[in-house]
Design a protein around this motif. Structure first.
Motif, PDB file in Angstrom:
ATOM      1  N   LEU A  89       1.740  52.212  33.041  1.00 20.42           N
ATOM      2  CA  LEU A  89       2.941  53.228  32.817  1.00 20.42           C
ATOM      3  C   LEU A  89       2.507  54.599  32.352  1.00 20.42           C
ATOM      4  O   LEU A  89       1.728  54.524  31.253  1.00 20.42           O
ATOM      5  N   ASP A  90       2.718  55.416  32.922  1.00 27.89           N
ATOM      6  CA  ASP A  90       2.324  56.751  32.330  1.00 27.89           C
ATOM      7  C   ASP A  90       3.859  57.265  31.453  1.00 27.89           C
ATOM      8  O   ASP A  90       4.782  57.493  32.190  1.00 27.89           O
ATOM      9  N   GLN A  91       3.308  57.422  30.275  1.00 27.68           N
ATOM     10  CA  GLN A  91       4.369  57.724  29.191  1.00 27.68           C
ATOM     11  C   GLN A  91       4.337  59.161  28.581  1.00 27.68           C
ATOM     12  O   GLN A  91       5.039  59.534  27.944  1.00 27.68           O
TER      13      GLN A  91
ATOM     14  N   LEU B 263      11.613  56.879  27.166  1.00 22.43           N
ATOM     15  CA  LEU B 263      10.605  56.067  27.658  1.00 22.43           C
ATOM     16  C   LEU B 263       9.225  56.381  27.241  1.00 22.43           C
ATOM     17  O   LEU B 263       8.301  55.602  27.074  1.00 22.43           O
ATOM     18  N   ALA B 264       9.019  57.734  26.635  1.00 22.21           N
ATOM     19  CA  ALA B 264       8.094  58.055  25.792  1.00 22.21           C
ATOM     20  C   ALA B 264       7.979  57.202  24.437  1.00 22.21           C
ATOM     21  O   ALA B 264       6.668  56.998  23.991  1.00 22.21           O
TER      22      ALA B 264
ATOM     23  N   CYS C   3      12.061  53.374  35.475  1.00 21.63           N
ATOM     24  CA  CYS C   3      11.020  54.192  35.476  1.00 21.63           C
ATOM     25  C   CYS C   3       9.827  53.210  35.155  1.00 21.63           C
ATOM     26  O   CYS C   3       8.573  53.514  35.487  1.00 21.63           O
ATOM     27  N   VAL C   4       9.778  52.204  34.615  1.00 19.35           N
ATOM     28  CA  VAL C   4       8.964  51.207  34.070  1.00 19.35           C
ATOM     29  C   VAL C   4       8.448  50.220  35.389  1.00 19.35           C
ATOM     30  O   VAL C   4       7.356  50.303  35.679  1.00 19.35           O
TER      31      VAL C   4
ATOM     32  N   LEU D 271       4.354  47.027  30.914  1.00 17.65           N
ATOM     33  CA  LEU D 271       4.073  48.379  30.330  1.00 17.65           C
ATOM     34  C   LEU D 271       2.744  48.842  30.785  1.00 17.65           C
ATOM     35  O   LEU D 271       2.170  50.055  30.815  1.00 17.65           O
TER      36      LEU D 271
ATOM     37  N   VAL E  77      15.483  53.629  32.628  1.00 17.13           N
ATOM     38  CA  VAL E  77      14.386  53.181  31.966  1.00 17.13           C
ATOM     39  C   VAL E  77      13.634  52.065  32.429  1.00 17.13           C
ATOM     40  O   VAL E  77      12.477  51.904  32.750  1.00 17.13           O
TER      41      VAL E  77
ATOM     42  N   GLY F   5       6.476  55.671  35.574  1.00 20.48           N
ATOM     43  CA  GLY F   5       6.629  56.940  34.917  1.00 20.48           C
ATOM     44  C   GLY F   5       7.860  57.741  35.079  1.00 20.48           C
ATOM     45  O   GLY F   5       8.615  57.057  35.654  1.00 20.48           O
TER      46      GLY F   5
ATOM     47  N   HIS G 276       7.476  50.722  23.704  1.00 22.78           N
ATOM     48  CA  HIS G 276       6.022  49.969  23.138  1.00 22.78           C
ATOM     49  C   HIS G 276       6.441  48.729  23.323  1.00 22.78           C
ATOM     50  O   HIS G 276       7.609  48.170  23.638  1.00 22.78           O
TER      51      HIS G 276
END
Length: 336
Positions: A333-335, A312-313, A275-276, A330, A272, A281, A316
């Motif tokens: 970031l594409d969530q 990831l989705a 990804c961030v 964030l 995660v 994403g 917050h």
């Protein structure tokens, strides 16, 4: 006619489905029922027994079911009624893959519920062969054994052709008492059996805890006297909506943690973060390469990657601390 005429309008069936569907999406058949079995045993045993005049309260019912502790000063027949419910509900849940709306299935439920209270024990788990009356009603059920058997077969055939679980559930709640297929214990049998289509569809059960007893009886009288299901339908819908809310919450509380959250906890958190901070994403192929390099077994790869995507989705500013991130991380970031 199944599939052409309905007791429950489409709008009501959709509302019930939305209320009863477990949070978190589809799960393997029977899983929901087994997760909530302990609470269902208490709730349905208490409520269905209460509707027969049983004076155990729900806490006394829970102690009886869990610890075999009878309430002081109560008729032992009341304890027997509750324990019979427990046996019947367990039978349904434990055999959910095989059980259906067939003659042996309903006979088995009746046999378990009527263990003890029938004047003639031989009538437990078999169709009625003598006339019966209905209290507070002028309705007289069929009194010929051959006709009863024939009508029971027609009832089962129609019930099996109903595809909507709520329509099927309500159909059972109406027609088992209306036919009075058994010498006694018909309403109890209908209440337990009405949960079969719900549990097999992995939606919240009907516990009957919120059902108004007097309105339920009035609804049945409407069926007996007028062949009108409108009042019973209203009572059923209101009671199910209340029951479903409780079991949706309970389902969330007992949901088993994802294997990835325990076994691959460190990898998931690192993935995660990457990804961030790096990918900005969810990049499936890059995450797969990470997982393979980390030694995640082939059988677990897709599950672990999917778990990372879910985390990831749901990321917050209030939970970024789990991944040792800051809310500013964030940005961009594409969530999706």
């Amino acid at each position: 006619m199944p599939g052409k005429t309905w007791y429950l309008p489409e709008s009501d069936r959709q509302r019930l489905l939305e209320a009863g569907r477990p949070q978190g999406g589809a799960i393997p058949a029977g899983t929901y029922a087994r997760r909530i079995l302990e609470q269902l045993l208490v709730d349905l045993s208490w409520a269905s027994s209460r509707m027969e005049g049983n004076t155990y309260d729900i806490l006394q019912t829970e102690r009886l079911i869990k610890f075999g502790e009878e309430a002081a000063g109560k008729d032992r027949k009341e304890a027997l009624m509750i324990l019979n419910h427990k046996e019947a509900i367990q039978y349904v849940v434990e055999n959910l893959d095989e059980i259906g709306l067939r003659r042996p299935d309903l006979f088995a439920i009746h046999a378990l519920l009527s263990d003890g209270p029938l004047a003639d024990p031989a009538m437990s788990g078999r169709l009625r062969a003598m006339p019966v009356g209905i209290s507070h009603s002028s309705y007289r059920p069929l009194d010929d054994a051959v006709t009863i058997a024939e009508e029971f077969g027609v009832f089962l055939h129609k019930a099996a052709r109903i595809t909507d679980p709520f329509e099927q559930s309500f159909f059972l709640l109406v027609h088992i008492p209306y036919l009075q297929a058994f010498a006694d214990v018909n309403k109890r049998t209908s209440r337990v059996a009405s949960n079969i289509p719900l549990l097999k569809s992995d939606i919240a059960p009907m516990s009957f805890t919120a059902m108004d007893d007097s309105k339920y009886i009035d609804g049945l009288i409407g069926v007996y006297e007028l062949n009108n299901v409108s009042l019973l339908r209203e009572v059923y819908i209101d009671a199910y909506l209340a029951s479903a809310e409780k079991y949706r919450i309970l389902h969330t509380e007992v949901e088993s943690p994802n294997k990835a959250a325990i076994v691959y906890r460190d990898f998931a958190r690192a993935a995660v973060r990457r990804c961030v901070l790096e990918f900005k994403g969810f990049h499936h192929d890059d995450l797969m390469a990470m997982a393979i390099e980390a030694g995640v077994p082939d059988a677990d790869l897709e599950g672990v990657i999917a778990y990372v995507g879910e985390q990831l989705a749901g990321l917050h500013e209030g939970n970024v601390i789990r991944y040792r991130l800051q809310s500013d991380d964030l940005e961009g970031l594409d969530q999706g």
